[in-house]
Design a protein around this motif. Structure first.
Motif, PDB file in Angstrom:
ATOM      1  N   ILE A 257       0.837  -1.198   0.000  1.00 42.95           N
ATOM      2  CA  ILE A 257       0.000   0.000   0.000  1.00 42.95           C
ATOM      3  C   ILE A 257       0.876   1.255   0.000  1.00 42.95           C
ATOM      4  O   ILE A 257       0.554   2.268  -0.624  1.00 42.95           O
ATOM      5  N   GLY A 258       2.014   1.173   0.689  1.00 43.07           N
ATOM      6  CA  GLY A 258       2.916   2.311   0.726  1.00 43.07           C
ATOM      7  C   GLY A 258       3.622   2.582  -0.583  1.00 43.07           C
ATOM      8  O   GLY A 258       3.992   3.728  -0.866  1.00 43.07           O
ATOM      9  N   TYR A 259       3.788   1.552  -1.399  1.00 44.23           N
ATOM     10  CA  TYR A 259       4.546   1.698  -2.654  1.00 44.23           C
ATOM     11  C   TYR A 259       4.020   2.844  -3.523  1.00 44.23           C
ATOM     12  O   TYR A 259       4.803   3.709  -3.947  1.00 44.23           O
ATOM     13  N   PRO A 260       2.711   2.944  -3.815  1.00 45.73           N
ATOM     14  CA  PRO A 260       2.238   4.072  -4.612  1.00 45.73           C
ATOM     15  C   PRO A 260       2.117   5.362  -3.817  1.00 45.73           C
ATOM     16  O   PRO A 260       1.935   6.434  -4.400  1.00 45.73           O
ATOM     17  N   SER A 261       2.225   5.274  -2.492  1.00 48.84           N
ATOM     18  CA  SER A 261       2.108   6.455  -1.639  1.00 48.84           C
ATOM     19  C   SER A 261       3.434   7.194  -1.496  1.00 48.84           C
ATOM     20  O   SER A 261       3.445   8.376  -1.156  1.00 48.84           O
ATOM     21  N   ALA A 262       4.548   6.499  -1.727  1.00 50.12           N
ATOM     22  CA  ALA A 262       5.867   7.091  -1.487  1.00 50.12           C
ATOM     23  C   ALA A 262       6.861   6.850  -2.610  1.00 50.12           C
ATOM     24  O   ALA A 262       7.862   7.561  -2.706  1.00 50.12           O
ATOM     25  N   GLY A 263       6.612   5.848  -3.450  1.00 47.39           N
ATOM     26  CA  GLY A 263       7.622   5.417  -4.416  1.00 47.39           C
ATOM     27  C   GLY A 263       7.992   6.446  -5.462  1.00 47.39           C
ATOM     28  O   GLY A 263       9.140   6.469  -5.943  1.00 47.39           O
ATOM     29  N   GLN A 330       6.081   9.126   9.815  1.00 46.94           N
ATOM     30  CA  GLN A 330       5.459   7.895   9.344  1.00 46.94           C
ATOM     31  C   GLN A 330       3.990   8.211   9.138  1.00 46.94           C
ATOM     32  O   GLN A 330       3.403   9.009   9.880  1.00 46.94           O
ATOM     33  N   TYR A 331       3.366   7.616   8.114  1.00 44.13           N
ATOM     34  CA  TYR A 331       1.964   7.921   7.848  1.00 44.13           C
ATOM     35  C   TYR A 331       1.117   6.658   7.963  1.00 44.13           C
ATOM     36  O   TYR A 331       1.602   5.535   7.763  1.00 44.13           O
ATOM     37  N   PHE A 332      -0.153   6.858   8.292  1.00 51.88           N
ATOM     38  CA  PHE A 332      -1.110   5.761   8.448  1.00 51.88           C
ATOM     39  C   PHE A 332      -2.416   6.168   7.781  1.00 51.88           C
ATOM     40  O   PHE A 332      -2.803   7.343   7.815  1.00 51.88           O
ATOM     41  N   TYR A 333      -3.115   5.174   7.207  1.00 57.38           N
ATOM     42  CA  TYR A 333      -4.418   5.455   6.615  1.00 57.38           C
ATOM     43  C   TYR A 333      -5.509   5.185   7.641  1.00 57.38           C
ATOM     44  O   TYR A 333      -5.717   4.046   8.055  1.00 57.38           O
ATOM     45  N   THR A 334      -6.202   6.245   8.029  1.00 62.32           N
ATOM     46  CA  THR A 334      -7.322   6.122   8.956  1.00 62.32           C
ATOM     47  C   THR A 334      -8.625   5.852   8.211  1.00 62.32           C
ATOM     48  O   THR A 334      -9.584   5.354   8.795  1.00 62.32           O
ATOM     49  N   ASP A 335      -8.655   6.179   6.924  1.00 62.41           N
ATOM     50  CA  ASP A 335      -9.781   5.864   6.046  1.00 62.41           C
ATOM     51  C   ASP A 335      -9.201   5.643   4.654  1.00 62.41           C
ATOM     52  O   ASP A 335      -9.142   6.568   3.840  1.00 62.41           O
ATOM     53  N   TYR A 336      -8.762   4.428   4.427  1.00 59.54           N
ATOM     54  CA  TYR A 336      -8.050   4.108   3.195  1.00 59.54           C
ATOM     55  C   TYR A 336      -8.893   4.383   1.956  1.00 59.54           C
ATOM     56  O   TYR A 336      -8.402   4.940   0.963  1.00 59.54           O
ATOM     57  N   GLU A 337     -10.158   4.022   1.986  1.00 61.84           N
ATOM     58  CA  GLU A 337     -11.005   4.187   0.804  1.00 61.84           C
ATOM     59  C   GLU A 337     -11.175   5.664   0.449  1.00 61.84           C
ATOM     60  O   GLU A 337     -11.247   6.020  -0.728  1.00 61.84           O
ATOM     61  N   ALA A 338     -11.235   6.538   1.450  1.00 57.98           N
ATOM     62  CA  ALA A 338     -11.443   7.956   1.190  1.00 57.98           C
ATOM     63  C   ALA A 338     -10.154   8.687   0.840  1.00 57.98           C
ATOM     64  O   ALA A 338     -10.187   9.742   0.199  1.00 57.98           O
ATOM     65  N   ALA A 339      -9.017   8.140   1.249  1.00 54.38           N
ATOM     66  CA  ALA A 339      -7.738   8.821   1.043  1.00 54.38           C
ATOM     67  C   ALA A 339      -7.316   8.764  -0.417  1.00 54.38           C
ATOM     68  O   ALA A 339      -7.605   7.800  -1.137  1.00 54.38           O
ATOM     69  N   ASN A 340      -6.619   9.805  -0.868  1.00 53.48           N
ATOM     70  CA  ASN A 340      -5.952   9.785  -2.173  1.00 53.48           C
ATOM     71  C   ASN A 340      -4.499   9.422  -1.905  1.00 53.48           C
ATOM     72  O   ASN A 340      -3.678  10.272  -1.563  1.00 53.48           O
ATOM     73  N   VAL A 344      -0.247  11.583  -1.274  1.00 55.97           N
ATOM     74  CA  VAL A 344       0.396  11.757   0.030  1.00 55.97           C
ATOM     75  C   VAL A 344       1.842  12.221  -0.147  1.00 55.97           C
ATOM     76  O   VAL A 344       2.302  13.167   0.498  1.00 55.97           O
ATOM     77  N   GLN A 345       2.575  11.553  -1.042  1.00 52.82           N
ATOM     78  CA  GLN A 345       3.980  11.915  -1.241  1.00 52.82           C
ATOM     79  C   GLN A 345       4.145  13.342  -1.762  1.00 52.82           C
ATOM     80  O   GLN A 345       5.100  14.041  -1.409  1.00 52.82           O
ATOM     81  N   PHE A 346       3.199  13.793  -2.572  1.00 52.23           N
ATOM     82  CA  PHE A 346       3.288  15.149  -3.095  1.00 52.23           C
ATOM     83  C   PHE A 346       2.974  16.190  -2.007  1.00 52.23           C
ATOM     84  O   PHE A 346       3.562  17.277  -1.992  1.00 52.23           O
ATOM     85  N   TYR A 347       2.063  15.856  -1.099  1.00 53.88           N
ATOM     86  CA  TYR A 347       1.819  16.747   0.033  1.00 53.88           C
ATOM     87  C   TYR A 347       3.051  16.813   0.946  1.00 53.88           C
ATOM     88  O   TYR A 347       3.373  17.876   1.499  1.00 53.88           O
ATOM     89  N   VAL A 348       3.721  15.695   1.126  1.00 53.99           N
ATOM     90  CA  VAL A 348       4.958  15.710   1.915  1.00 53.99           C
ATOM     91  C   VAL A 348       6.005  16.589   1.236  1.00 53.99           C
ATOM     92  O   VAL A 348       6.661  17.410   1.894  1.00 53.99           O
ATOM     93  N   MET A 349       6.130  16.441  -0.082  1.00 53.44           N
ATOM     94  CA  MET A 349       7.078  17.284  -0.815  1.00 53.44           C
ATOM     95  C   MET A 349       6.690  18.762  -0.717  1.00 53.44           C
ATOM     96  O   MET A 349       7.558  19.639  -0.616  1.00 53.44           O
ATOM     97  N   GLN A 350       5.400  19.050  -0.734  1.00 51.95           N
ATOM     98  CA  GLN A 350       4.935  20.424  -0.571  1.00 51.95           C
ATOM     99  C   GLN A 350       5.331  20.965   0.804  1.00 51.95           C
ATOM    100  O   GLN A 350       5.864  22.089   0.925  1.00 51.95           O
ATOM    101  N   ALA A 351       5.071  20.172   1.851  1.00 55.44           N
ATOM    102  CA  ALA A 351       5.406  20.601   3.205  1.00 55.44           C
ATOM    103  C   ALA A 351       6.907  20.811   3.367  1.00 55.44           C
ATOM    104  O   ALA A 351       7.351  21.791   3.978  1.00 55.44           O
ATOM    105  N   VAL A 352       7.689  19.892   2.846  1.00 58.16           N
ATOM    106  CA  VAL A 352       9.144  20.023   2.922  1.00 58.16           C
ATOM    107  C   VAL A 352       9.603  21.276   2.179  1.00 58.16           C
ATOM    108  O   VAL A 352      10.482  22.017   2.639  1.00 58.16           O
ATOM    109  N   GLY A 353       8.980  21.540   1.022  1.00 56.39           N
ATOM    110  CA  GLY A 353       9.332  22.724   0.254  1.00 56.39           C
ATOM    111  C   GLY A 353       9.022  24.012   0.991  1.00 56.39           C
ATOM    112  O   GLY A 353       9.774  24.998   0.908  1.00 56.39           O
ATOM    113  N   GLU A 354       7.917  24.026   1.740  1.00 58.80           N
ATOM    114  CA  GLU A 354       7.559  25.216   2.515  1.00 58.80           C
ATOM    115  C   GLU A 354       8.516  25.432   3.684  1.00 58.80           C
ATOM    116  O   GLU A 354       8.864  26.568   4.008  1.00 58.80           O
TER     117      GLU A 354
END
Length: 415
Positions: A257-263, A330-340, A344-354
């Motif tokens: 599940i993490g592979y498409p979230s971070a790869g 570390q990240y966890f899915y609290t609602d996997y079906e609703a999450a995109n 996730v990785q792009f939001y992390v990159m956004q936060a790191v960039g800020e």
């Protein structure tokens, strides 16, 4: 009494459901007496994940099956026995257990040559996949189907679960100029199909166009042996099947599940560590220069649907950051079906960039082409790279999702 009986009936129903176990294609085939293989010379594409619920290898099952003549094995990335590390060249050899020839289809050849297929009546494919376009086993499956179509050889897919489930679809189609072994087909990054369903779709929709995506589509004679007991809202832990890592850095269903979230972010090797080299591959984002508390606070401020973050500090055991003190989340899915999950990785990159504007991954020129190929487009790099804002790419990244869902429903084998 009627109400009590109802509760007892419901308890029995839920108990049976809780202990239900999915039967993968190899078990269904065995129960059918190997009917589609009897009297035929069989080739097999597999790896250590090709097992039944008792961990017996599909190689051994077919080798010992009555009236089935297994004559050759074909090794994808990591090899038939899983003894080749990521990216390592797989070579031809004899399998020491069966004495059968093993042909590499992750080396000089990624598509079996006519000489490799000589004498084969039917090719069987049995590999546990992870449900993401850039994972190379589906590319191997498609190229094997194409090679067999050219030689008039039948293909049998022994179906297995999609660990991402059968409902989640994310990412745009691979675009012309970006087809490769990690983006072989014009499908979304997460495609929501089992290997068998995907094989049927490729065969019927003319998507099997070769590694560059520009060859004439070819269809083979295809048989899929479906699973029993699998349904689309299952994730892998629901199947009650053992997880056999299909590659070294996917040791668990959580890593799948993490592979498409971070790869995709992980393609920038000198940017963020995503857990490869540690015990949580594809499940963390960290670096020496990150303040974990600040990164978590920034990510929490986005209020992302279905995902939560915790701070983490660790030292990788291997890789270019081995022994370094890394800090991040570390990240966890609290609602996997609703999450995109892919965003996730792009939001992390956004936060790191800020927080750390001097650390821009898009200055790592040697990895830009690979990033584009994995994304299946250069739009993400060109637009996201300007401001590191997810809002600049989200609509484009998701633009093909509904069209693909409508297309793929025609090929569902499971509800």
């Amino acid at each position: 009494m009627k109400i009590r009986s109802l509760f007892i009936s419901l308890a029995v129903l839920f108990s049976a459901s809780a202990f239900a176990q999915v039967k993968p294609g190899i078990e269904v085939l065995a129960e059918r007496g190997f009917d589609v293989l009897k009297g035929k010379k069989v080739g097999l594409v597999t790896n250590p994940s090709g097992v039944d619920r008792n961990l017996r290898s599909t190689i051994d099952i077919l080798f010992e099956a009555p009236q089935v003549k297994l004559v050759a094995l074909y090794g994808p990335e990591h090899g038939v026995r899983g003894d080749v590390y990521a990216g390592g060249k797989v070579t031809d050899y004899k399998d020491p257990t069966t004495g059968l020839p093993v042909y590499s289809i992750y080396g000089k050849y990624r598509k079996p040559s006519p000489a490799m297929l000589k004498g084969i009546d039917v090719m069987v494919y049995d590999i546990q996949d992870v449900g993401s376009r850039s994972y190379t086993f589906i590319s191997t499956m498609g190229l094997v189907m194409r090679a067999c179509a050219e030689q008039g050889i039948e293909v049998v897919i022994l179906d297995r679960p999609n660990p991402l489930g059968g409902n989640k679809v994310e990412g745009c189609y691979t675009e012309p100029g970006f087809h490769s072994f990690v983006s072989e087909f014009k499908i979304p990054y997460i495609y929501g199909l089992t290997p068998g369903e995907l094989a049927i779709l490729l065969n019927e929709e003319g998507l099997n166009c070769g590694e560059k995506g520009d060859e004439k589509p070819l269809s083979c004679k295809l048989t899929v042996i479906p699973m029993e007991g699998w349904h689309r809202d299952m994730r892998y832990t629901d199947t009650k099947l053992p997880w056999i890592l299909p590659s070294p850095q996917i040791p668990s269903p959580d890593a799948a599940i993490g592979y498409p979230s971070a790869g995709i972010a992980g393609e920038f090797q000198n940017y963020l560590n995503i857990g490869v080299g540690y015990t949580l591959p594809f499940q963390v984002f960290a670096a020496e220069w990150i303040d974990a508390d600040k990164l978590k606070a920034r990510l929490d401020s986005y209020n992302l649907t279905g995902v939560a973050f915790r701070t983490i500090h660790y030292k990788p055991f291997f890789g270019n950051l081995a022994g370094k003190d890394l800090n991040g989340v570390q990240y966890f899915y609290t609602d996997y079906e609703a999450a995109n999950v892919t965003l996730v990785q792009f939001y992390v990159m956004q936060a790191v960039g800020e927080l750390y504007p001097d650390h821009n991954p898009f200055l790592e020129e040697g990895r830009l082409r690979m990033f584009d190929i994995v994304c299946g487009t250069d739009f993400v790099r060109k637009e996201f790279g300007k401001r590191l804002r997810v809002e600049d790419i989200e609509s484009y990244w998701m633009k093909d999702v509904e069209d693909f869902k409508a297309l793929s429903r025609k090929y569902y084998l499971y509800k």
